[in-house]
Design a protein around this motif. Sequence first.
Motif, mmCIF file in Angstrom:
data_model
loop_
_atom_site.group_PDB
_atom_site.id
_atom_site.type_symbol
_atom_site.label_atom_id
_atom_site.label_comp_id
_atom_site.label_asym_id
_atom_site.label_seq_id
_atom_site.Cartn_x
_atom_site.Cartn_y
_atom_site.Cartn_z
ATOM 1 N N ASP A 156 0.823 -1.209 0.000
ATOM 2 C CA ASP A 156 0.000 0.000 0.000
ATOM 3 C C ASP A 156 0.858 1.261 0.000
ATOM 4 O OD1 ASP A 156 -2.427 -1.300 -0.135
ATOM 5 O OD2 ASP A 156 -2.727 -1.341 2.038
ATOM 6 N N ARG A 159 1.704 1.719 -3.528
ATOM 7 C CA ARG A 159 0.505 2.099 -4.279
ATOM 8 C C ARG A 159 0.208 3.590 -4.094
ATOM 9 N NH1 ARG A 159 -4.198 -0.702 -2.108
ATOM 10 N NH2 ARG A 159 -5.298 -0.274 -4.058
ATOM 11 N N ILE A 160 0.237 4.044 -2.839
ATOM 12 C CA ILE A 160 -0.055 5.457 -2.581
ATOM 13 C C ILE A 160 1.029 6.346 -3.169
ATOM 14 C CG2 ILE A 160 -0.292 7.186 -0.746
ATOM 15 C CD1 ILE A 160 -1.660 5.013 0.938
ATOM 16 N N ILE A 163 0.291 6.876 -6.787
ATOM 17 C CA ILE A 163 -0.779 7.849 -7.019
ATOM 18 C C ILE A 163 -0.280 9.275 -6.790
ATOM 19 C CG2 ILE A 163 -2.972 8.715 -6.108
ATOM 20 C CD1 ILE A 163 -3.325 6.312 -7.898
ATOM 21 N N VAL A 227 -3.794 0.181 -8.731
ATOM 22 C CA VAL A 227 -4.069 1.467 -8.084
ATOM 23 C C VAL A 227 -5.396 2.086 -8.540
ATOM 24 C CG1 VAL A 227 -1.635 2.005 -7.690
ATOM 25 C CG2 VAL A 227 -2.718 2.738 -9.824
ATOM 26 N N LEU A 230 -7.674 3.580 -5.972
ATOM 27 C CA LEU A 230 -7.180 4.730 -5.213
ATOM 28 C C LEU A 230 -7.263 6.029 -6.009
ATOM 29 C CD1 LEU A 230 -3.905 3.225 -3.651
ATOM 30 C CD2 LEU A 230 -6.234 3.134 -2.748
ATOM 31 N N GLU A 233 -10.078 8.474 -4.588
ATOM 32 C CA GLU A 233 -9.879 8.795 -3.169
ATOM 33 C C GLU A 233 -9.070 7.700 -2.488
ATOM 34 O OE1 GLU A 233 -12.505 9.896 0.828
ATOM 35 O OE2 GLU A 233 -13.496 9.138 -0.988
ATOM 36 N N ILE A 234 -8.118 8.115 -1.656
ATOM 37 C CA ILE A 234 -7.317 7.152 -0.894
ATOM 38 C C ILE A 234 -7.977 6.967 0.470
ATOM 39 C CG2 ILE A 234 -5.070 6.642 0.123
ATOM 40 C CD1 ILE A 234 -3.826 8.465 -2.001
ATOM 41 N N LEU A 239 -4.049 5.682 4.193
ATOM 42 C CA LEU A 239 -3.212 6.855 4.459
ATOM 43 C C LEU A 239 -2.531 6.751 5.813
ATOM 44 C CD1 LEU A 239 -5.317 9.859 3.118
ATOM 45 C CD2 LEU A 239 -3.061 9.117 2.316
ATOM 46 N N TYR A 242 0.335 4.411 5.381
ATOM 47 C CA TYR A 242 1.391 5.092 4.617
ATOM 48 C C TYR A 242 2.191 6.020 5.527
ATOM 49 C CZ TYR A 242 3.525 8.193 1.139
ATOM 50 O OH TYR A 242 4.417 8.933 0.389
#
Length: 306
Positions: A156, A159-160, A163, A227, A230, A233-234, A239, A242
């Motif tokens: 994750d 992934r974030i 993005i 992704v 996401l 919106e995450i 978050l 992360y």
Amino acid sequence: MAKIKKDYKQIFTIRGEEFEVTAPALFDDSTNELLYDEELDDKAIEMGNDLYREAHGFVYPSEIKKFREKLSISGRDLAALIGFSPTTIVMYENGALPTESNSRKLKDLINNKNSFKNFYEANKSSLGEPAQKKIEDYLNDENDLLETIPIMKIVDWFRIKNIILQKSDEYVEDLTQMKVMKLVYYAQAVSLHWYGKPLFSNPILAWKHGPVVQEIYNEYHGSYSIVEDLRSEIPEELLKNYNELSVNKKMNKVLNFVQEQLGSYSAWTLRDKTHNEEPWINTIQSSVISNKSIKKYFDDNFENIF
């Protein structure tokens, strides 16, 4: 003239002691005359130096380099701190044999954090402020890497990050299952090299297309982009995960290093990269790639891999 490589036994005299080394050398295929080859000859000399290091308990070049990387300072800075001439550390990292007293001093500083801390406090005036800050960050960072970070938390994070990067660069491609497999593999390798600890406990398997973590495969099997969910919106929970990984200095250093060094590569480029490295090559297909084999390979080849 046809040339061949074959093992050649020779004796090196190092500081008055003789060491026998058997190493590949270049020969004339027709006359069997020994030929000069700089790379092979240098490797044979280094093997002799390693035998000397082993016999006398001397510090190894890889140990010095790894320690300096932990401090995040240059060879000149480390030399200035210890009181060596400016190029001494670089020479030692490149294979030059230290004196007995220099080796003993380096081993004590490398292996004993308290000794290094006391030595630094007494000699930090020899360094500029940027180098001092880096060393103090190292000394003040008491947060060890978490022993068993859930693998999907690490996924994750990537992934974030993907993005976030897409929002500032339209040419950043979606993160895929294959690519994240390789990024977490290299993150594990960097953690083992820098800190001697794994980032996660899940086994890494040697599959046809490179290193794989079964849990990631199970989660994203059949998906190309990982992704899509996401993009609009995450979720708050992701978050939170992360940010949790990002505030851990060592964790953040590992993940950002891998992202910066390899994040722009395609999944297939990373796949091919792992196929040229010993941990995957030397592991039977579908078997576990051991952390021991990963650590040894990356300890020996870190500068050439990244």
